[in-house]
Design a protein around this motif. Structure first.
Motif, PDB file in Angstrom:
ATOM      1  N   THR A  34       0.852  -1.186   0.000  1.00  0.00           N
ATOM      2  CA  THR A  34       0.000   0.000   0.000  1.00  0.00           C
ATOM      3  C   THR A  34       0.888   1.236   0.000  1.00  0.00           C
ATOM      4  N   SER A  69       3.163  -3.609 -11.728  1.00  0.00           N
ATOM      5  CA  SER A  69       2.195  -2.512 -11.723  1.00  0.00           C
ATOM      6  C   SER A  69       2.292  -1.785 -13.054  1.00  0.00           C
ATOM      7  N   ASP A 117       5.860   3.002  -2.133  1.00  0.00           N
ATOM      8  CA  ASP A 117       4.955   2.016  -1.557  1.00  0.00           C
ATOM      9  C   ASP A 117       5.652   1.294  -0.409  1.00  0.00           C
ATOM     10  N   GLN A 138      -6.976  -7.935   6.666  1.00  0.00           N
ATOM     11  CA  GLN A 138      -7.794  -6.991   7.426  1.00  0.00           C
ATOM     12  C   GLN A 138      -7.103  -6.585   8.720  1.00  0.00           C
ATOM     13  N   GLN A 172      -4.209  -4.228   7.900  1.00  0.00           N
ATOM     14  CA  GLN A 172      -4.724  -2.944   7.441  1.00  0.00           C
ATOM     15  C   GLN A 172      -5.186  -2.101   8.616  1.00  0.00           C
ATOM     16  N   TYR A 175      -3.873   4.362   0.668  1.00  0.00           N
ATOM     17  CA  TYR A 175      -4.402   3.891  -0.602  1.00  0.00           C
ATOM     18  C   TYR A 175      -4.869   2.445  -0.413  1.00  0.00           C
ATOM     19  N   GLU A 176      -5.389   1.865  -1.474  1.00  0.00           N
ATOM     20  CA  GLU A 176      -5.851   0.473  -1.408  1.00  0.00           C
ATOM     21  C   GLU A 176      -4.697  -0.451  -1.000  1.00  0.00           C
ATOM     22  N   MET A 177      -4.987  -1.372  -0.080  1.00  0.00           N
ATOM     23  CA  MET A 177      -4.004  -2.374   0.304  1.00  0.00           C
ATOM     24  C   MET A 177      -4.310  -3.675  -0.436  1.00  0.00           C
ATOM     25  N   THR A 178      -3.323  -4.217  -1.115  1.00  0.00           N
ATOM     26  CA  THR A 178      -3.509  -5.440  -1.882  1.00  0.00           C
ATOM     27  C   THR A 178      -2.377  -6.412  -1.583  1.00  0.00           C
ATOM     28  N   GLU A 227      -2.827 -10.594  -5.744  1.00  0.00           N
ATOM     29  CA  GLU A 227      -3.811  -9.786  -6.458  1.00  0.00           C
ATOM     30  C   GLU A 227      -3.137  -8.944  -7.537  1.00  0.00           C
ATOM     31  N   GLN A 228      -1.925  -8.456  -7.247  1.00  0.00           N
ATOM     32  CA  GLN A 228      -1.194  -7.666  -8.230  1.00  0.00           C
ATOM     33  C   GLN A 228      -0.847  -8.508  -9.456  1.00  0.00           C
ATOM     34  N   ARG A 254      -4.049  -9.029 -11.484  1.00  0.00           N
ATOM     35  CA  ARG A 254      -4.416  -7.813 -12.208  1.00  0.00           C
ATOM     36  C   ARG A 254      -3.528  -7.606 -13.431  1.00  0.00           C
TER      37      ARG A 254
END
Length: 442
Positions: free
Chosen positions: A103, A146, A268, A278, A281, A298-301, A305-306, A309
């Motif tokens: 994040t 990314s 990051d 959770q 976070q 920002y969004e935590m992933t 997941e990266q 994506r």
């Protein structure tokens, strides 16, 4: 990820034009057929037609063969893309994806200057490393895979003589201490960056294996130098190759420099942890607000997941091609069913005569099925020839899959055969129910 696609006037206009042209092209064929139609002769011809559907039926059969051919090509392409996507998603990216989170914080929008950002980063990383379940944490300007580009620059290698017109160039990432331990990237030799590798220390760097092989001919580069943006950087470590921009990329020279020596205000934070997302976070939000109540995350992933994506565009392509292939198979099956049903209805007298002379139901069944499978086989043979030529165009889209992979062709053949049998079985079954006495009497 956002795919640059939208429905606008040009798309709608092109779609409407294609539909109109296809409709006119298909409609003109039967129109031309009926220009010189002799009614009496036509009725006689239809009454004496055979299962082979002689005469004008060759046009209907040709259209079915064309449908089968196109369906086969689409099925081969869809299978190749599915195999490629599967290999991409199962290949190792060279770093850990299961227990690493990522994040960032909007320091620039919050008005942080360089010195304030450095202080905040130092304090936050210490607090994060002290959280329960956190095994390691590190800052980095870019997250692997990314859509933010890495830094890149022309480089000079001490002792390497470039070829004429060659300008060595490489991408690099600005990282903090413990980055490799956090990411699970093996360090082949040398050391990681430490807190003393700051703006007041001599410039240092860590190179990957491909860079060692290309510019140092596989020799130990520790202690050697490379020039980046006019500054000489001493190599202090060698890291294993990993994926940087995409999972399908070839290994390229890449290196890392300390974040403090090439500072970025808004990097990051990567966290290796045994705790659920959770929990981390919630704890991270608490630590950030303790340092600055005005900051948010920002969004935590997770890196998993990266990775997913990064392959989303391949997934879209596979889904679309598979959908089109399925629709093409359905249309081919409907077309084949229509041709065979029409052929059986027009050949009722011949079938009745054959059965009156002793032909059994199994003979009639084989007769009708063989006609349908002949059309399918013809379409598949043409489809194989065209697919062998056209799949070469997919070469740049495939990963560790040959455009002529036998599995793709076998799978397409199996699907088309099953669809053809399903389309032909009902007309063939109806043919076996022909009543010779009634048909010959009529």
């Amino acid at each position: 990820m956002y795919l640059p696609g939208q429905i606008d006037g040009r798309v709608l206009g092109l779609s409407a034009a294609v539909c109109l042209v296809v409709t006119l092209a298909v409609g003109l064929v039967p129109a031309f057929q009926t220009r010189h139609l002799a009614l009496a002769e036509t009725l006689k011809t239809e009454q004496s037609a055979v299962v082979g559907a002689r005469g004008r039926a060759w046009i209907r059969s040709s259209l079915v063969v064309l449908q089968v051919t196109l369906s086969f090509i689409l099925l081969v392409g869809a299978t190749l893309l599915m195999q490629s996507l599967q290999k991409i998603r199962t290949t190792s990216p060279g770093f850990s994806t299961t227990r690493v989170l990522d994040t960032a914080m909007p320091l620039v929008a919050a008005g942080y200057d360089v010195q304030r950002a450095k202080t905040f980063q130092d304090e936050l990383i210490q607090h994060v490393r002290a959280l329960p379940g956190v095994e390691a944490a590190a800052w980095a300007r870019i997250v692997p895979l990314s859509y933010v580009p890495y830094s890149s620059a022309p480089i000079g290698i001490d002792g390497y003589e470039p070829r004429p017109n060659e300008q060595p160039n490489a991408e690099y990432n600005e990282i903090g201490p413990d980055y490799f331990a956090t990411m699970g990237i093996p360090l082949i030799s040398g050391r990681e960056f430490t807190r003393v590798d700051d703006e007041n220390a001599p410039r240092v760097g860590i190179v990957n294996e491909t860079m060692v092989a290309r510019y140092w001919r596989g020799q130990n580069p520790i202690g050697r130098r490379l020039q980046v943006k006019g500054n000489w950087v001493q190599v202090v470590g060698v890291a294993a190759d990993s994926k940087y921009s995409s999972l399908g990329e070839n290994a390229e020279p890449f290196f890392y420099v300390p974040l403090r020596q090439y500072f970025a205000i808004e990097p990051d934070i990567h966290i290796r942890t045994t705790q659920p997302l959770q929990n981390i976070q919630t704890a991270l939000v608490r630590e950030v607000r303790a340092l600055d109540p005005s900051l948010a995350l920002y969004e935590m992933t997770t890196l998993k997941e990266q990775v997913d994506r990064s392959t989303s565009h391949q997934l879209v392509a596979v889904t679309l091609v598979t959908l089109f292939g399925g629709l093409a198979v359905l249309l081919a099956a409907i077309g084949l069913y229509g041709v065979m049903s029409y052929a059986v209805s027009q050949s009722a007298r011949e079938l009745g005569l054959r059965m009156a002379l002793g032909a059994g139901a199994s003979h009639v069944l084989r007769l009708v099925l063989s006609r349908g499978l002949l059309l399918t086989t013809t379409g598949i043979i043409i489809g194989i020839a065209l697919a062998l030529l056209l799949t070469r165009l997919l070469g740049n889209l495939l990963y560790q899959v040959s455009p002529r992979d036998p599995l793709a062709f076998v799978a397409a053949f199996a699907v088309m055969t099953i669809a053809s049998l399903a389309a032909c079985i009902l007309p063939a079954w109806r043919a076996t129910r022909t009543e010779p006495a009634r048909v010959l009497r009529d």
